[in-house]
Motif scaffolding. Structure first.
Motif, mmCIF file in Angstrom:
data_model
loop_
_atom_site.group_PDB
_atom_site.id
_atom_site.type_symbol
_atom_site.label_atom_id
_atom_site.label_comp_id
_atom_site.label_asym_id
_atom_site.label_seq_id
_atom_site.Cartn_x
_atom_site.Cartn_y
_atom_site.Cartn_z
ATOM 1 N N GLY A 107 23.670 51.384 41.913
ATOM 2 C CA GLY A 107 22.549 50.482 42.115
ATOM 3 C C GLY A 107 22.411 49.385 41.091
ATOM 4 O O GLY A 107 21.529 48.534 41.201
ATOM 5 N N LEU A 108 23.296 49.388 40.072
ATOM 6 C CA LEU A 108 23.235 48.368 39.027
ATOM 7 C C LEU A 108 24.595 47.685 38.870
ATOM 8 O O LEU A 108 25.631 48.261 39.189
ATOM 9 C CB LEU A 108 22.851 48.991 37.682
ATOM 10 C CG LEU A 108 21.456 49.584 37.563
ATOM 11 C CD1 LEU A 108 21.281 50.206 36.173
ATOM 12 C CD2 LEU A 108 20.377 48.536 37.814
ATOM 13 N N LEU A 109 24.551 46.457 38.354
ATOM 14 C CA LEU A 109 25.791 45.799 37.972
ATOM 15 C C LEU A 109 26.450 46.546 36.810
ATOM 16 O O LEU A 109 25.786 46.910 35.848
ATOM 17 C CB LEU A 109 25.517 44.362 37.531
ATOM 18 C CG LEU A 109 25.377 43.284 38.592
ATOM 19 C CD1 LEU A 109 25.070 41.948 37.913
ATOM 20 C CD2 LEU A 109 26.625 43.173 39.451
ATOM 21 N N PHE A 110 27.738 46.758 36.937
ATOM 22 C CA PHE A 110 28.561 47.275 35.842
ATOM 23 C C PHE A 110 29.287 46.058 35.282
ATOM 24 O O PHE A 110 30.370 45.696 35.712
ATOM 25 C CB PHE A 110 29.521 48.324 36.385
ATOM 26 C CG PHE A 110 30.378 48.996 35.357
ATOM 27 C CD1 PHE A 110 29.917 49.286 34.083
ATOM 28 C CD2 PHE A 110 31.678 49.374 35.683
ATOM 29 C CE1 PHE A 110 30.729 49.919 33.145
ATOM 30 C CE2 PHE A 110 32.492 50.014 34.763
ATOM 31 C CZ PHE A 110 32.012 50.283 33.503
ATOM 32 N N ALA A 111 28.629 45.384 34.347
ATOM 33 C CA ALA A 111 29.004 44.030 33.951
ATOM 34 C C ALA A 111 29.840 44.035 32.673
ATOM 35 O O ALA A 111 29.451 44.644 31.681
ATOM 36 C CB ALA A 111 27.750 43.173 33.753
ATOM 37 N N GLY A 112 30.960 43.320 32.711
ATOM 38 C CA GLY A 112 31.815 43.283 31.535
ATOM 39 C C GLY A 112 32.528 41.962 31.385
ATOM 40 O O GLY A 112 32.075 40.926 31.860
ATOM 41 N N TYR A 113 33.675 42.028 30.730
ATOM 42 C CA TYR A 113 34.512 40.847 30.552
ATOM 43 C C TYR A 113 35.961 41.289 30.706
ATOM 44 O O TYR A 113 36.309 42.457 30.494
ATOM 45 C CB TYR A 113 34.287 40.191 29.182
ATOM 46 C CG TYR A 113 34.479 41.104 27.999
ATOM 47 C CD1 TYR A 113 35.727 41.259 27.400
ATOM 48 C CD2 TYR A 113 33.407 41.828 27.475
ATOM 49 C CE1 TYR A 113 35.907 42.105 26.316
ATOM 50 C CE2 TYR A 113 33.570 42.674 26.383
ATOM 51 C CZ TYR A 113 34.826 42.806 25.812
ATOM 52 O OH TYR A 113 34.996 43.644 24.746
ATOM 53 N N GLY A 114 36.820 40.348 31.111
ATOM 54 C CA GLY A 114 38.205 40.715 31.353
ATOM 55 C C GLY A 114 39.162 39.596 31.005
ATOM 56 O O GLY A 114 38.925 38.438 31.367
ATOM 57 N N ALA A 115 40.218 39.947 30.286
ATOM 58 C CA ALA A 115 41.260 38.985 29.921
ATOM 59 C C ALA A 115 42.605 39.410 30.490
ATOM 60 O O ALA A 115 43.656 39.095 29.932
ATOM 61 C CB ALA A 115 41.336 38.846 28.404
ATOM 62 N N GLU A 116 42.580 40.119 31.631
ATOM 63 C CA GLU A 116 43.830 40.567 32.231
ATOM 64 C C GLU A 116 44.707 39.406 32.691
ATOM 65 O O GLU A 116 45.926 39.558 32.833
ATOM 66 C CB GLU A 116 43.540 41.489 33.422
ATOM 67 C CG GLU A 116 42.897 42.816 33.061
ATOM 68 C CD GLU A 116 41.375 42.773 33.194
ATOM 69 O OE1 GLU A 116 40.774 43.835 33.410
ATOM 70 O OE2 GLU A 116 40.795 41.665 33.087
ATOM 71 N N GLU A 117 44.084 38.254 32.936
ATOM 72 C CA GLU A 117 44.847 37.087 33.397
ATOM 73 C C GLU A 117 45.385 36.244 32.235
ATOM 74 O O GLU A 117 45.959 35.175 32.470
ATOM 75 C CB GLU A 117 43.976 36.230 34.313
ATOM 76 C CG GLU A 117 43.556 36.922 35.594
ATOM 77 C CD GLU A 117 42.679 36.044 36.466
ATOM 78 O OE1 GLU A 117 43.135 34.972 36.877
ATOM 79 O OE2 GLU A 117 41.509 36.431 36.718
ATOM 80 N N ILE A 118 45.200 36.716 31.009
ATOM 81 C CA ILE A 118 45.776 36.043 29.839
ATOM 82 C C ILE A 118 47.088 36.729 29.487
ATOM 83 O O ILE A 118 47.120 37.922 29.180
ATOM 84 C CB ILE A 118 44.815 36.095 28.636
ATOM 85 C CG1 ILE A 118 43.461 35.462 28.995
ATOM 86 C CG2 ILE A 118 45.443 35.413 27.428
ATOM 87 C CD1 ILE A 118 43.511 33.979 29.292
ATOM 88 N N ALA A 119 48.177 35.979 29.537
ATOM 89 C CA ALA A 119 49.497 36.568 29.283
ATOM 90 C C ALA A 119 49.713 36.788 27.789
ATOM 91 O O ALA A 119 49.354 35.931 26.970
ATOM 92 C CB ALA A 119 50.582 35.649 29.829
ATOM 93 N N PRO A 120 50.290 37.920 27.406
ATOM 94 C CA PRO A 120 50.646 38.134 26.000
ATOM 95 C C PRO A 120 51.566 37.014 25.509
ATOM 96 O O PRO A 120 52.463 36.573 26.229
ATOM 97 C CB PRO A 120 51.371 39.486 26.016
ATOM 98 C CG PRO A 120 50.874 40.167 27.249
ATOM 99 C CD PRO A 120 50.643 39.081 28.254
ATOM 100 N N GLY A 121 51.313 36.546 24.290
ATOM 101 C CA GLY A 121 52.140 35.503 23.700
ATOM 102 C C GLY A 121 51.615 34.097 23.877
ATOM 103 O O GLY A 121 52.066 33.179 23.189
ATOM 104 N N ASP A 122 50.662 33.896 24.787
ATOM 105 C CA ASP A 122 50.127 32.543 24.985
ATOM 106 C C ASP A 122 49.263 32.096 23.806
ATOM 107 O O ASP A 122 49.268 30.916 23.436
ATOM 108 C CB ASP A 122 49.295 32.475 26.267
ATOM 109 C CG ASP A 122 50.150 32.337 27.521
ATOM 110 O OD1 ASP A 122 51.369 32.083 27.376
ATOM 111 O OD2 ASP A 122 49.602 32.489 28.629
ATOM 112 N N PHE A 123 48.516 33.052 23.215
ATOM 113 C CA PHE A 123 47.574 32.711 22.160
ATOM 114 C C PHE A 123 47.934 33.420 20.857
ATOM 115 O O PHE A 123 48.467 34.535 20.865
ATOM 116 C CB PHE A 123 46.134 33.063 22.580
ATOM 117 C CG PHE A 123 45.616 32.169 23.660
ATOM 118 C CD1 PHE A 123 44.963 30.982 23.345
ATOM 119 C CD2 PHE A 123 45.795 32.487 24.997
ATOM 120 C CE1 PHE A 123 44.498 30.133 24.332
ATOM 121 C CE2 PHE A 123 45.333 31.651 26.002
ATOM 122 C CZ PHE A 123 44.687 30.465 25.666
#
Length: 213
Positions: A107-123
């Motif tokens: 009944g509630l948002l399970f709200a977070g953040y995600g960087a799965e679309e950031i490739a290792p080595g880019d930053f």
């Protein structure tokens, strides 16, 4: 505890949100808004494509992505609770507070953040920084360790708050609101490109939350 800022624009946006949230759907379109009110959502979804760093909302329940301006994130009234002892940054123990927790609750948002679309080595160091610059109203974002000790990432009474995220990572926060109403959070993500040393940024991006009484 601060009162949600009463701008004319807020009143107009609130009217649109109220219309959009009249039906209890998890995700629904209404004009320019999609309302997300429960289930797993990466509020701060990160991607780096074609030389641009991007913030978006990833609705994992419906495998959909939205620009932040297209979405209202709703805290249903089941989020209403009271400030626990030892959490003074939320207010006085026993006061009302609305919390979207860092664990999944029906009944509630399970709200977070995600960087799965950031490739290792880019930053550099595979690290980016998320910053909440400002919020309308009384907002706190925090985590809690295994011993029950909170760590505050953003407190609207204290000014901007930042934390680092790792390429490919995923995390969740506790999102606390001091009263019912409409909120806007202004957020930015940035990182240093590993190849050039250049800092790239999403710029400041606005997110909208509606907290149900």
């Amino acid at each position: 505890m601060r009162t949600v800022t009463k701008y004319a624009a807020v009143a107009a946006a609130a009217a649109a949100v109220l219309a959009a949230t009249a039906a209890p759907a998890t995700a629904q379109g209404s004009g320019r808004y999609t309302v997300l009110s429960e289930g797993h959502v990466d509020v701060f979804g990160l991607a780096y494509e074609d030389g641009a760093l991007d913030l978006h909302v990833h609705d994992e329940e419906h495998a959909a992505e939205y620009a932040p301006a297209e979405v209202v994130l709703k805290a249903n009234n089941e989020a209403k609770t009271t400030v626990p002892a030892g959490y003074d940054f939320l207010g006085t123990a026993g006061d009302d507070v609305w919390i979207l927790p860092d664990t999944e609750v029906a009944g509630l948002l399970f709200a977070g953040y995600g960087a799965e679309e950031i490739a290792p080595g880019d930053f550099a160091n595979d690290t980016l920084t998320l910053t909440v610059h400002d919020a309308w109203g009384d907002v706190d974002l925090y985590t809690v360790d295994d011993f029950g000790t909170p760590a505050v990432e953003f407190d609207s009474d204290q000014g901007p708050g930042s934390w680092q995220v790792t390429a490919g990572s995923h995390g969740h926060l506790n999102w606390a609101f001091g009263e019912a109403g409409l909120y806007k959070l202004t957020v930015e993500a940035e990182g240093v490109l590993a190849a050039t040393g250049e800092t790239v940024s999403t710029g400041e991006v606005d997110y909208w939350f509606w907290v149900e009484a």
